[in-house]
Design an enzyme around this catalytic site. Sequence first.
Site, PDB file in Angstrom:
ATOM      1  N   ASN A 190       0.831  -1.200   0.000  1.00  0.00           N
ATOM      2  CA  ASN A 190       0.000   0.000   0.000  1.00  0.00           C
ATOM      3  C   ASN A 190       0.870   1.257   0.000  1.00  0.00           C
ATOM      4  O   ASN A 190       1.968   1.251   0.551  1.00  0.00           O
ATOM      5  CB  ASN A 190      -0.930   0.047   1.214  1.00  0.00           C
ATOM      6  CG  ASN A 190      -1.963   1.155   1.063  1.00  0.00           C
ATOM      7  OD1 ASN A 190      -2.848   1.072   0.210  1.00  0.00           O
ATOM      8  ND2 ASN A 190      -1.835   2.214   1.857  1.00  0.00           N
ATOM      9  N   TYR A 194       0.471  10.263   4.153  1.00  0.00           N
ATOM     10  CA  TYR A 194       0.185  10.546   5.562  1.00  0.00           C
ATOM     11  C   TYR A 194       1.290  11.472   6.054  1.00  0.00           C
ATOM     12  O   TYR A 194       2.466  11.090   6.038  1.00  0.00           O
ATOM     13  CB  TYR A 194       0.183   9.266   6.411  1.00  0.00           C
ATOM     14  CG  TYR A 194      -0.481   8.047   5.768  1.00  0.00           C
ATOM     15  CD1 TYR A 194      -1.822   8.064   5.423  1.00  0.00           C
ATOM     16  CD2 TYR A 194       0.259   6.882   5.527  1.00  0.00           C
ATOM     17  CE1 TYR A 194      -2.427   6.949   4.846  1.00  0.00           C
ATOM     18  CE2 TYR A 194      -0.340   5.763   4.956  1.00  0.00           C
ATOM     19  CZ  TYR A 194      -1.677   5.801   4.614  1.00  0.00           C
ATOM     20  OH  TYR A 194      -2.256   4.692   4.045  1.00  0.00           O
ATOM     21  N   ARG A 195       0.904  12.665   6.515  1.00  0.00           N
ATOM     22  CA  ARG A 195       1.904  13.676   6.873  1.00  0.00           C
ATOM     23  C   ARG A 195       2.810  13.191   8.004  1.00  0.00           C
ATOM     24  O   ARG A 195       2.424  12.331   8.806  1.00  0.00           O
ATOM     25  CB  ARG A 195       1.206  14.970   7.292  1.00  0.00           C
ATOM     26  CG  ARG A 195       0.498  14.838   8.626  1.00  0.00           C
ATOM     27  CD  ARG A 195       0.029  16.187   9.143  1.00  0.00           C
ATOM     28  NE  ARG A 195      -0.584  16.035  10.437  1.00  0.00           N
ATOM     29  CZ  ARG A 195      -1.874  16.257  10.686  1.00  0.00           C
ATOM     30  NH1 ARG A 195      -2.692  16.621   9.733  1.00  0.00           N
ATOM     31  NH2 ARG A 195      -2.332  16.101  11.904  1.00  0.00           N
ATOM     32  N   TRP A 208      -0.993   8.238  10.104  1.00  0.00           N
ATOM     33  CA  TRP A 208      -2.042   7.496   9.383  1.00  0.00           C
ATOM     34  C   TRP A 208      -3.247   7.400  10.295  1.00  0.00           C
ATOM     35  O   TRP A 208      -3.173   6.926  11.411  1.00  0.00           O
ATOM     36  CB  TRP A 208      -1.569   6.139   8.861  1.00  0.00           C
ATOM     37  CG  TRP A 208      -0.826   5.237   9.793  1.00  0.00           C
ATOM     38  CD1 TRP A 208      -1.181   4.836  11.042  1.00  0.00           C
ATOM     39  CD2 TRP A 208       0.407   4.576   9.504  1.00  0.00           C
ATOM     40  NE1 TRP A 208      -0.253   3.982  11.557  1.00  0.00           N
ATOM     41  CE2 TRP A 208       0.733   3.792  10.631  1.00  0.00           C
ATOM     42  CE3 TRP A 208       1.267   4.549   8.388  1.00  0.00           C
ATOM     43  CZ2 TRP A 208       1.880   3.004  10.693  1.00  0.00           C
ATOM     44  CZ3 TRP A 208       2.396   3.763   8.460  1.00  0.00           C
ATOM     45  CH2 TRP A 208       2.688   3.019   9.600  1.00  0.00           C
ATOM     46  N   GLU A 254      -1.555   0.810  -5.490  1.00  0.00           N
ATOM     47  CA  GLU A 254      -1.188   2.131  -6.015  1.00  0.00           C
ATOM     48  C   GLU A 254      -0.078   2.046  -7.070  1.00  0.00           C
ATOM     49  O   GLU A 254      -0.057   2.850  -8.003  1.00  0.00           O
ATOM     50  CB  GLU A 254      -0.721   3.061  -4.880  1.00  0.00           C
ATOM     51  CG  GLU A 254      -1.825   3.643  -4.017  1.00  0.00           C
ATOM     52  CD  GLU A 254      -2.284   2.719  -2.894  1.00  0.00           C
ATOM     53  OE1 GLU A 254      -1.741   1.593  -2.772  1.00  0.00           O
ATOM     54  OE2 GLU A 254      -3.195   3.108  -2.140  1.00  0.00           O
ATOM     55  N   ASP A 303      -4.749  22.288   9.252  1.00  0.00           N
ATOM     56  CA  ASP A 303      -5.193  21.189   8.397  1.00  0.00           C
ATOM     57  C   ASP A 303      -6.069  21.645   7.234  1.00  0.00           C
ATOM     58  O   ASP A 303      -6.447  22.809   7.161  1.00  0.00           O
ATOM     59  CB  ASP A 303      -5.946  20.165   9.264  1.00  0.00           C
ATOM     60  CG  ASP A 303      -5.442  18.753   9.020  1.00  0.00           C
ATOM     61  OD1 ASP A 303      -5.303  18.385   7.834  1.00  0.00           O
ATOM     62  OD2 ASP A 303      -5.183  18.031  10.003  1.00  0.00           O
TER      63      ASP A 303
END
Length: 502
Positions: A190, A194-195, A208, A254, A303
Amino acid sequence: MAYRSFRTFLDALEQAGELRRVVVPVDTDLLISAWADREMKSPGGGKALLFEQPIVDGKTSAFPMAINTMGSRRRMALALGVTEVEEIAQEIQLILKAKPPTDLREGFALLKQGIHLLHARPKTVKDAPCQEVVEIVQGMTASEPSSTNMTAGKPSLLDLPILKCWPKDGGRFITLPNVHTRDPETGARNVGVYRMQIYDERTTAMHWQIHKVGARHGKRYYERGERMPVAVTLGGDPVYTFAATAPLPDGLDEILFSGFLRRKSVEMVRCRTIDLEVPADVDFVLEGYVQPGEMRPEGPFGDHTGFYTAVEDYPVFHLTAITHRREAVYPTTIVGVPPMEDFYLGDTTVRIFLPVFKMNFPEIVDMTLPPEGVFHNLVFVSIRKQYPYQAFKVMHGLWGMGQMMFSKYIIVVDEDCDVHNTSEVIFRLCANTDPARDTTIIKNPSDSLDHAPTEQNIGSHMGFDATRKLQGEGYRRPWPERLKMTEEAKKLVDELQRKASA
Ligand SMILES: Cc1cc2nc3c(=O)[nH]c(=O)nc-3n(C[C@H](O)[C@H](O)[C@H](O)COP(=O)(O)O)c2cc1C
Ligand SMILES: [Mn+2]
């Protein structure tokens, strides 16, 4: 079309007049962010920006950085190597409809699709541009020690031009990391964006959220009590980042999807200190691991909701190596009060996967997530209604589909309403609904970032049936006719106005 590197993509943007170079030094502490925020909010999403001299802690970074590279419809199309992303939607529709061809034209079309699908399978390579420079944390044993390009050195995340985006952010954040993980049971791969908040030169947070695949993989490792290998890539062909942000149907890899999008299989190389593979042509690879059970406060972070997300505990990423291209460019974005760059990533996903939605719900004509809704807060969908309560059936269906489960408000309109025209949708909503009759409120998981629900991750969602009511829907009066001028009168006025202005 496949880009050999992130720089080739930037060159393409520049040639298309879509990139602005900034040669003056600009500080990564708020200033690049303030500049980019202005650019993203200018008409049509402004231009991509290449900061050639980002300043980190008073020093010029060794790496330039690019931002807003996908922040418009045109740049998204360029990133995916098409004129319009609808071309990809059409291809997906063809594949979905794959059946024995009925004529030669269709046969050729299917064949072409087949070839593209073959291209989608990744290949493994030994030599990788992303490993031109290899810096390994002391004490880590690297695979292939015979390699010629091994550089001694101390890898430090502080060498990268990582932004502090908003004044009250808890620190610097990597905002476009492609986080590669593997399910320890099935081996399924995967990649998600995710920052990552920088704690120090070798440690970051790994944000995540609980509904995401990375978190699911993490849970498997935690259950086994095993250290989890994690590889983070930055840059390379922009399709990688797009694919990592797209909420793909579960089970669609992906990397395979990237290969399909770029019509060229992705070349993968083995990491040096962990057992994972990454695309060989990316700009940076951060190799490392997440230790089961280890959590640390993450945030606050300005955000994409337009608000600061409060401090919460998240897993910790430990760096074991940084490898990179010699001429690497650091890609990043900022999120904030919409419209921002990430709107175009989400918008592209909806447009590309519209055929998948239509396959599940043949009555769907069009769908969009307007920027004001910041992805999950608002969905406009138009349908060709045949039977009573069909609008509700579509809402419930969407609420059951992957990340569409987060949709806070869904407004369903008739097929003759353009969902991309927010004003027209609001007009229908106001004119066509009786609130008690035409709404429904349900319970469903909520987006982790939504600050409005009383409890995090759970909440209520609301659906509006703004379609014209049928008899069987409790409406007993004749539905009125919408005003429309005759074509004849319009033509005559065209002529009169021409004369009047002559
Ligand atoms: C700029 C940007 C930043 C994002 N940051 C996060 C994040 O910090 N945490 C998260 O869970 N999802 C984040 N996302 C959303 C995920 O990338 C997205 O939900 C993706 O589909 C997750 O992939 P997955 O389904 O394979 O987990 C971000 C998306 C974008 C465009
Ligand atoms: Mn995924």
